[in-house]
Design a protein around this motif. Structure first.
Motif, mmCIF file in Angstrom:
data_model
loop_
_atom_site.group_PDB
_atom_site.id
_atom_site.type_symbol
_atom_site.label_atom_id
_atom_site.label_comp_id
_atom_site.label_asym_id
_atom_site.label_seq_id
_atom_site.Cartn_x
_atom_site.Cartn_y
_atom_site.Cartn_z
ATOM 1 N N LEU A 48 1.559 -2.350 -4.702
ATOM 2 C CA LEU A 48 1.243 -2.418 -6.125
ATOM 3 C C LEU A 48 -0.148 -1.875 -6.378
ATOM 4 C CD1 LEU A 48 2.494 -6.068 -6.797
ATOM 5 C CD2 LEU A 48 3.740 -3.941 -7.216
ATOM 6 N N TYR A 60 0.174 -2.948 -14.142
ATOM 7 C CA TYR A 60 0.389 -2.593 -12.752
ATOM 8 C C TYR A 60 1.590 -1.670 -12.621
ATOM 9 C CZ TYR A 60 4.454 -5.601 -11.711
ATOM 10 O OH TYR A 60 5.705 -6.149 -11.648
ATOM 11 N N ALA A 61 1.636 -0.949 -11.531
ATOM 12 C CA ALA A 61 2.778 -0.114 -11.164
ATOM 13 C C ALA A 61 2.937 -0.223 -9.657
ATOM 14 C CB ALA A 61 2.538 1.332 -11.564
ATOM 15 N N HIS A 80 11.217 0.277 -8.727
ATOM 16 C CA HIS A 80 9.996 0.805 -9.340
ATOM 17 C C HIS A 80 9.507 -0.230 -10.355
ATOM 18 C CE1 HIS A 80 8.110 3.958 -12.251
ATOM 19 N NE2 HIS A 80 7.194 3.331 -11.542
ATOM 20 N N HIS A 81 8.312 -0.769 -10.131
ATOM 21 C CA HIS A 81 7.687 -1.756 -11.021
ATOM 22 C C HIS A 81 6.731 -1.039 -11.976
ATOM 23 C CE1 HIS A 81 8.358 -5.508 -8.436
ATOM 24 N NE2 HIS A 81 8.785 -4.521 -7.657
ATOM 25 N N ASN A 82 6.715 -1.451 -13.244
ATOM 26 C CA ASN A 82 5.784 -0.898 -14.217
ATOM 27 C C ASN A 82 5.596 -1.933 -15.322
ATOM 28 O OD1 ASN A 82 4.122 0.962 -15.429
ATOM 29 N ND2 ASN A 82 5.781 2.152 -16.325
#
Length: 133
Positions: A48, A60-61, A80-82
């Motif tokens: 992250l 955050y991404a 995929h985190h965003n």
């Protein structure tokens, strides 16, 4: 046909460090590992990248590689985190968690979808995954 899976998860490790701190903002990064149980069982590794202009507006991404048995299908896929938040108003900001295209392997080849993370009052974490293969 779209499917749904629910899995509890534990944060096994969270190693975070500050990368840049200066007037106007800060940037940090974290290496995270998780263990999933439920309709998705397995483990993951996550990287992250955090940014914040002020204390009440972080974002955050990142990417998470999940190695799992998903309702009888074994393989890996990447999430995929965003996300970003503006103050304490839940209507400002966003959270997006999607399966990265063409990231599935093994029985999970061709997986696509999206997910939500819920944090309970007792601190427990749950992943709700809507997917197709």
């Amino acid at each position: 046909m779209s499917k749904h899976a629910t899995a509890a998860f534990t944060l096994d490790s969270w190693d975070q460090e500050s990368v840049v701190e200066q007037a106007g903002g800060s940037i940090g990064q974290a290496a995270v590992t998780k263990t999933y149980s439920g309709e998705l069982t397995g483990t993951s590794v996550t990287r992250l990248l955090f940014g914040a202009g002020t204390e009440d507006s972080p974002g955050y991404a990142g990417f998470e590689i999940v190695t799992a048995d998903l309702q009888g299908r074994k393989g890996t896929f990447m999430l995929h985190h965003n996300a970003a938040r503006v103050g304490d108003d839940p209507d400002k900001g966003f959270f997006s968690l999607t399966v990265l295209a063409n990231s599935g392997t093994g029985d999970l080849t061709g997986i696509s979808g999206s997910a939500q993370i819920t944090v309970a009052a007792d601190g427990g974490h749950t992943l709700d995954l809507d997917y197709t293969i």
